[in-house]
Motif scaffolding. Structure first.
Motif, PDB file in Angstrom:
ATOM      1  N   ARG A 163       0.855  -1.189   0.000  1.00 34.35           N
ATOM      2  CA  ARG A 163       0.000   0.000   0.000  1.00 34.35           C
ATOM      3  C   ARG A 163       0.887   1.233   0.000  1.00 34.35           C
ATOM      4  N   ILE A 164       0.600   2.136  -0.935  1.00 36.88           N
ATOM      5  CA  ILE A 164       1.414   3.353  -1.054  1.00 36.88           C
ATOM      6  C   ILE A 164       0.728   4.481  -0.291  1.00 36.88           C
ATOM      7  N   ASN A 165       1.484   5.125   0.587  1.00 36.01           N
ATOM      8  CA  ASN A 165       0.955   6.246   1.357  1.00 36.01           C
ATOM      9  C   ASN A 165       1.269   7.541   0.614  1.00 36.01           C
ATOM     10  N   GLU A 166       0.257   8.136   0.058  1.00 31.98           N
ATOM     11  CA  GLU A 166       0.460   9.330  -0.779  1.00 31.98           C
ATOM     12  C   GLU A 166       1.197  10.445  -0.048  1.00 31.98           C
ATOM     13  N   GLU A 167       0.925  10.581   1.261  1.00 26.39           N
ATOM     14  CA  GLU A 167       1.534  11.701   1.992  1.00 26.39           C
ATOM     15  C   GLU A 167       3.053  11.556   2.123  1.00 26.39           C
ATOM     16  N   CYS A 209       4.869   9.553  -0.173  1.00 30.17           N
ATOM     17  CA  CYS A 209       5.430   9.199  -1.488  1.00 30.17           C
ATOM     18  C   CYS A 209       6.041  10.432  -2.146  1.00 30.17           C
ATOM     19  N   ILE A 210       7.221  10.271  -2.713  1.00 31.12           N
ATOM     20  CA  ILE A 210       7.880  11.404  -3.385  1.00 31.12           C
ATOM     21  C   ILE A 210       7.752  11.293  -4.909  1.00 31.12           C
ATOM     22  N   ASN A 211       6.940  10.373  -5.356  1.00 28.63           N
ATOM     23  CA  ASN A 211       6.678  10.192  -6.790  1.00 28.63           C
ATOM     24  C   ASN A 211       7.939   9.986  -7.632  1.00 28.63           C
ATOM     25  N   ALA A 249      11.786   6.432   0.064  1.00 27.38           N
ATOM     26  CA  ALA A 249      11.099   7.333   0.999  1.00 27.38           C
ATOM     27  C   ALA A 249      10.549   6.553   2.188  1.00 27.38           C
ATOM     28  N   GLU A 250      11.017   6.910   3.358  1.00 30.40           N
ATOM     29  CA  GLU A 250      10.587   6.229   4.583  1.00 30.40           C
ATOM     30  C   GLU A 250       9.067   6.339   4.748  1.00 30.40           C
ATOM     31  N   GLY A 251       8.410   5.224   4.978  1.00 32.21           N
ATOM     32  CA  GLY A 251       6.980   5.242   5.257  1.00 32.21           C
ATOM     33  C   GLY A 251       6.087   5.415   4.037  1.00 32.21           C
ATOM     34  N   ALA A 252       6.668   5.358   2.852  1.00 33.70           N
ATOM     35  CA  ALA A 252       5.848   5.564   1.661  1.00 33.70           C
ATOM     36  C   ALA A 252       5.113   4.297   1.228  1.00 33.70           C
TER      37      ALA A 252
END
Lengths: 73, 429
Positions: free
Chosen positions: B336-340, B342-344, B391-394
């Motif tokens: 699951r990708i966390n948008e907040e 994620c650095i795209n 990205a940590e937590g992404a």
């Protein structure tokens, strides 16, 4: 491209047969997939064979049999 | 504060941190410095017939900016006379009576050779012996080290010869340069070993200089294979420790070795069955004082876990290490990708699209922002996206209910076996 769609179709075929009273009677795993023989509950009536290609469907059908055996014990 | 003291087959030390038999334990000066820094024990650099070393002995493998991700050496056992070493061992033990001083030994595979060195070494008061059946280079070409450690019958016989005269606990150090390390571990136990230690170094060539075409390291234009260690080998070592720990015939304590650099590594090795651990490369890279951080970290961890003694860690994860065939095929995780967070960067999409299961879509949300989204029904839970994500937590790998009861491969194959028999009969009929 969705592998899930392929599985969903095969799962549907399995579930349909089971819903119509068929049971899993045999299984033969080959290089080209798993042949699964379904017999109708009434002895002497026909049987149907499915060739399952997806890993999830091959897992699903054996899980059903395994769970049935576990339950019977 | 938890009790860090350990007892490995009768060898006691104030903490589980021992220096491995290697360049850091070459002299009394070094071992005493190590004890002053906080190390609980040391396995003296291997004693035997003094050798002659080459100049240019070490090489490191750096990876993406991390120096000494792996370490390679072609140094042999001690090049100093036995008497000199024994005098320094005696002095060290006298100064540090509560620390573990273990003598590593390597001689030709002859009963009288083992008897002679064991008696002389034990006379100066060592706490135990470690039989070096592991060094892969130089000594192996002379029939010692890994050469004898790769033959289970020789491991057993030599251990037996040592045990005929030894009064202190005997640790057998195993080579990883073998198909199944539990075979030699079992033969060490059959020979009477009180403990095993593993792993010794792995056969290696650190590199080739693409400009001079020389090996790394080279000795005047020529090289030879060495022994590989350091952080890069930790997963190999951890597996071998775990395989020994869970083998029913390997019934002795384990001293874990192989790429241990942090207190977290120590915890992992202990959870997988080690009673104590040994360190070499990290001390060579950072100096003896790294043990301070290891002691503090381990202490804090034990306090957080509410454990009174470090010994409570030993083996706690062994039962969780199984065979592939006994894993639940119906267990399921998805990404699951966390948008907040994620650095795209799209690395997850590229990794999934090119080398995994093509289930991460590049989309545009209602605000016109580029987003990445996992099609969970297609995700096989391989973890690759979360591994490559910078990205940590992404990306979280989330456990989901597959709706199916647990079933292992072995259980499945029993079902298939029964069904294929029925299938054959049906075909005949």
């Amino acid at each position: 491209m969705s592998a899930y769609d392929d599985f969903a179709k095969e799962k549907q075929d399995i579930d349909d047969l089971l819903a119509r009273g068929y049971t899993v009677a045999g299984m033969l795993e080959t290089l080209d997939g798993a042949k699964v023989k379904f017999d109708e509950a009434k002895p002497g009536s026909g049987s149907v064979e499915l060739l399952l290609l997806t890993a999830d469907a091959r897992k699903y059908v054996t899980t059903l049999v395994f769970a049935g055996l576990e339950k019977a014990q | 504060m938890a009790d860090l003291s350990i007892n490995l087959a009768g060898i006691k030390s104030p903490n589980p941190f021992w220096l491995a038999s290697a360049p850091p334990t070459n002299t009394g000066y070094q071992v005493q410095r190590a004890f002053e820094a906080g190390w609980g024990g040391a396995v003296w650099k291997t004693l035997g017939d003094p050798i002659i070393n080459t100049s240019s002995r070490f090489a490191a493998v750096n990876f993406n900016g991390q120096r000494v991700a792996g370490f390679n050496n072609i140094e042999l056992i001690t090049d100093r006379p036995l008497d000199v070493n024994l005098k320094e061992i005696y002095e060290t033990k006298k100064r540090f009576p509560n620390h573990a001083v273990v003598a590593s030994l390597m001689v030709e595979p002859k009963q009288e050779k083992w008897h002679e060195i064991v008696k002389r070494v034990e006379d100066v008061g060592v706490d135990g012996l470690e039989l070096n059946f592991g060094c892969p280079h130089g000594m192996a070409e002379r029939g010692m080290g890994a050469a004898s450690g790769q033959q289970p019958d020789l491991v057993e016989a030599q251990t037996y010869w040592v045990k005929e005269v030894a009064k202190t606990p005997v640790i057998v150090k195993l080579t990883p340069n073998i198909t199944d390390i539990t075979v030699t571990a079992r033969h060490a136990v059959k020979g009477g070993a009180d403990a095993i230690s593993l792993i010794n170094t792995i056969n290696s060539l650190a590199g080739v200089d693409i400009h001079t075409w020389n090996t790394v390291p080279h000795i005047g234009g020529k090289g030879a294979h060495g022994g590989y260690c350091g952080p890069a080998v930790k997963p190999i070592a951890l597996n071998m420790v775990a395989e020994c720990a869970r083998h029913p015939e390997v019934t002795v304590p384990i001293s874990g070795i192989g790429g241990i650099s942090t207190w977290q590594d120590v915890v992992e090795f202990m959870l997988m069955g080690s009673t104590a651990i040994q360190v070499c490369t990290a001390a060579m890279h950072h100096g003896f004082r790294i043990v301070e951080e290891m002691i503090d970290g381990l202490n804090n961890y034990l306090d957080e876990k509410g454990l009174a003694s470090v010994t409570e860690l030993t083996g706690k994860s062994v039962s969780k290490y199984s065979n592939w065939g006994d894993l639940n095929l119906n267990y399921k995780v998805v990404a699951r990708i966390n948008e907040e967070n994620c650095i795209n960067c799209n690395k997850c999409h590229i990794a999934c699209e090119d080398t995994s299961h093509q289930c991460i879509d590049m989309l545009t949300n209602a605000d016109g922002k580029a987003i990445l989204k996992v099609r969970e029904e297609d995700c096989v839970g391989c973890n690759l996206c979360s591994i490559v994500c910078p990205a940590e937590g992404a990306i979280d790998m989330v456990e989901i209910d597959s709706g199916l009861p647990p079933m292992t491969w072995n259980e499945r194959q029993q079902v298939v076996g029964g069904l294929s028999g029925a299938y054959s009969k049906a075909e005949v009929v």
